[in-house]
Design an enzyme around this catalytic site. Structure first.
Site, PDB file in Angstrom:
ATOM      1  N   THR A  80       6.629  -5.189   7.777  1.00 19.08           N
ATOM      2  CA  THR A  80       6.200  -4.087   8.611  1.00 19.08           C
ATOM      3  C   THR A  80       6.005  -2.821   7.774  1.00 19.08           C
ATOM      4  O   THR A  80       6.343  -2.781   6.597  1.00 19.08           O
ATOM      5  CB  THR A  80       7.261  -3.751   9.684  1.00 19.08           C
ATOM      6  N   ASN A  81       5.542  -1.791   8.488  1.00 19.51           N
ATOM      7  CA  ASN A  81       5.447  -0.445   7.921  1.00 19.51           C
ATOM      8  C   ASN A  81       6.827   0.220   7.983  1.00 19.51           C
ATOM      9  O   ASN A  81       7.832  -0.442   8.200  1.00 19.51           O
ATOM     10  CB  ASN A  81       4.408   0.355   8.733  1.00 19.51           C
ATOM     11  N   THR A  82       6.864   1.534   7.807  1.00 23.99           N
ATOM     12  CA  THR A  82       8.113   2.294   7.844  1.00 23.99           C
ATOM     13  C   THR A  82       8.587   2.494   9.283  1.00 23.99           C
ATOM     14  O   THR A  82       7.826   2.328  10.232  1.00 23.99           O
ATOM     15  CB  THR A  82       7.928   3.666   7.177  1.00 23.99           C
ATOM     16  N   ALA A  94       0.841  -1.199   0.000  1.00 31.97           N
ATOM     17  CA  ALA A  94       0.000   0.000   0.000  1.00 31.97           C
ATOM     18  C   ALA A  94       0.874   1.245   0.000  1.00 31.97           C
ATOM     19  O   ALA A  94       2.015   1.235   0.450  1.00 31.97           O
ATOM     20  CB  ALA A  94      -0.903  -0.014   1.225  1.00 31.97           C
ATOM     21  N   GLY A  95       0.299   2.336  -0.498  1.00 31.12           N
ATOM     22  CA  GLY A  95       0.989   3.616  -0.491  1.00 31.12           C
ATOM     23  C   GLY A  95       1.380   4.090  -1.868  1.00 31.12           C
ATOM     24  O   GLY A  95       1.416   5.295  -2.127  1.00 31.12           O
ATOM     25  N   PHE A 152      -1.522  10.027   5.056  1.00 37.69           N
ATOM     26  CA  PHE A 152      -2.773   9.444   4.531  1.00 37.69           C
ATOM     27  C   PHE A 152      -3.489  10.415   3.589  1.00 37.69           C
ATOM     28  O   PHE A 152      -4.712  10.592   3.666  1.00 37.69           O
ATOM     29  CB  PHE A 152      -3.728   9.045   5.665  1.00 37.69           C
ATOM     30  N   LYS A 174      -1.575  -4.410   9.841  1.00 35.17           N
ATOM     31  CA  LYS A 174      -0.232  -3.958   9.467  1.00 35.17           C
ATOM     32  C   LYS A 174       0.434  -3.305  10.667  1.00 35.17           C
ATOM     33  O   LYS A 174      -0.114  -2.358  11.251  1.00 35.17           O
ATOM     34  CB  LYS A 174      -0.288  -2.979   8.285  1.00 35.17           C
ATOM     35  N   ARG A 190       6.333  11.582   4.834  1.00 35.51           N
ATOM     36  CA  ARG A 190       5.381  11.996   5.874  1.00 35.51           C
ATOM     37  C   ARG A 190       4.085  12.440   5.184  1.00 35.51           C
ATOM     38  O   ARG A 190       3.565  13.527   5.409  1.00 35.51           O
ATOM     39  CB  ARG A 190       5.977  13.108   6.748  1.00 35.51           C
TER      40      ARG A 190
END
Length: 347
Positions: free
Chosen positions: A248-250, A62-63, A115, A220, A112
């Protein structure tokens, strides 16, 4: 060899501007049947995870496509699954620009974004216009909360998104680990996580009855967790019968980039610098879960061997994002081939 040439052009631009141009280009190549100019054929490596049959183990994290604007173009590059979002109930602009920074010396990216997205209804319109889901493609939808929603009411936003996307998603990811929405990671803590997962599972059960189908749900998590937190999250995932976990995420850590240009920008760090930390969390989580639910490994995959390391640490699938920015579509075929070869060895 085309992508390294294109990358020089993209890396001469602001990162977010380059992202928009690059995604439009991928969409154009997909629509004109010219994706083969960038992408090699991807090895078949079917695997059943979360009750779904993935054609290969390499997914897009995602992202990259927050609103589902580029689903078909991305699908043409050979991904075994595509995860879109993070999406929120209401549209929001995200954080002020600039908000995405490359750290090329370390093959890292700091963002940063906050969302930024056009809202869940716009995403659903894009999903319903895309061919990939209609032809059996595995589409994950990643859900979050609006920045203006108080943390104590966060569950309301997740429940709104869960209900809206349920019938259009192959699986749903609950993102409580972005470092760019104030207090969001508080939802990873014991009581808050228990409460959120209980509400989400109750809503999922209701939606199964409404639609007559079961759509799996994954959580997540962040890489910035200690051993006690990892064990507690594993216990909560089991207790609430979650279907999967994405690790994982960041990271908020700046290890490996602290003295580099852009290295101290605020936000989450992804790419090669997060690989070790992310893989350690994955391995510990795998031990704690003891095979009771599958893990999707993401964080710092820039080669086929990086993906193999994630699988050997306990993942069933992998996802790429920053590596895709640095390596291009070649990473998809290279990674799929490495994992298909690993699978043949284990048979």
């Amino acid at each position: 060899m085309l992508y390294p040439i294109l990358r020089k052009f993209f890396f001469s631009l602001d990162a977010e501007t380059a992202h928009g141009i690059g995604m439009s280009g991928i969409s154009f190549l997909g629509a004109t049947g010219l994706s083969g100019l960038l992408a090699k054929p991807v090895a078949a490596d079917p695997v059943d995870v979360m009750g779904l049959k993935f054609p290969n183990r390499v997914g897009l994290a995602a992202g990259l496509d927050k609103n589902g604007d580029y689903i078909d173009g991305l699908a043409a590059l050979g991904f075994g699954s595509i995860e879109i979002g993070t999406i929120t109930p209401r549209p929001q602009d995200g954080n002020p620009k600039p908000r995405m920074f490359r750290v090329p010396e370390a093959q890292g990216i700091i963002n940063r974004m906050g969302f930024n997205n056009a809202g869940v209804d716009k995403l659903l319109a894009n999903v319903r216009a895309a061919q990939f889901p209609k032809t059996g493609g595995i589409l994950g939808i990643n859900i979050g909360k609006n920045a203006t929603t108080p943390i104590e009411k966060a569950a309301e936003d997740y429940l709104i998104c869960l209900e809206k996307v349920y019938n259009d998603a192959s699986y749903i990811t609950v993102n409580i680990s972005s470092p760019n929405t104030k207090n969001l990671r508080e939802l990873q803590k014991d009581d808050a996580l228990d409460d959120l997962l209980a509400q989400l599972k109750a809503k999922q059960e209701q939606l199964v009855q409404n639609y007559g189908k079961y759509v799996p749900m994954a959580l997540k998590i962040a890489p910035d967790l200690d051993d006690v937190q990892i064990t507690a999250i594993a216990d909560a995932l089991r207790r609430h019968r979650m279907d999967g976990v994405i690790a994982t995420n960041t990271t908020l850590s700046r290890e490996g980039v602290e003295n580099l240009p852009n290295g101290n920008e605020a936000g989450g760090l992804s790419g090669a610098p997060v690989f070790r930390k992310s893989t350690e969390v994955l391995k510990k989580l795998s031990t704690a879960l003891a095979g009771e639910l599958p893990i999707i490994g993401v964080g710092g995959i820039l080669s086929g061997q990086d993906a193999v390391a994630k699988i050997e640490a306990g993942a069933s699938l992998v996802q790429v994002y920053s590596g895709f920015i640095y390596r291009g579509p070649e990473l998809v075929s290279e990674t799929a081939a490495a994992l298909a070869k690993l699978q043949k060895k284990s048979l």
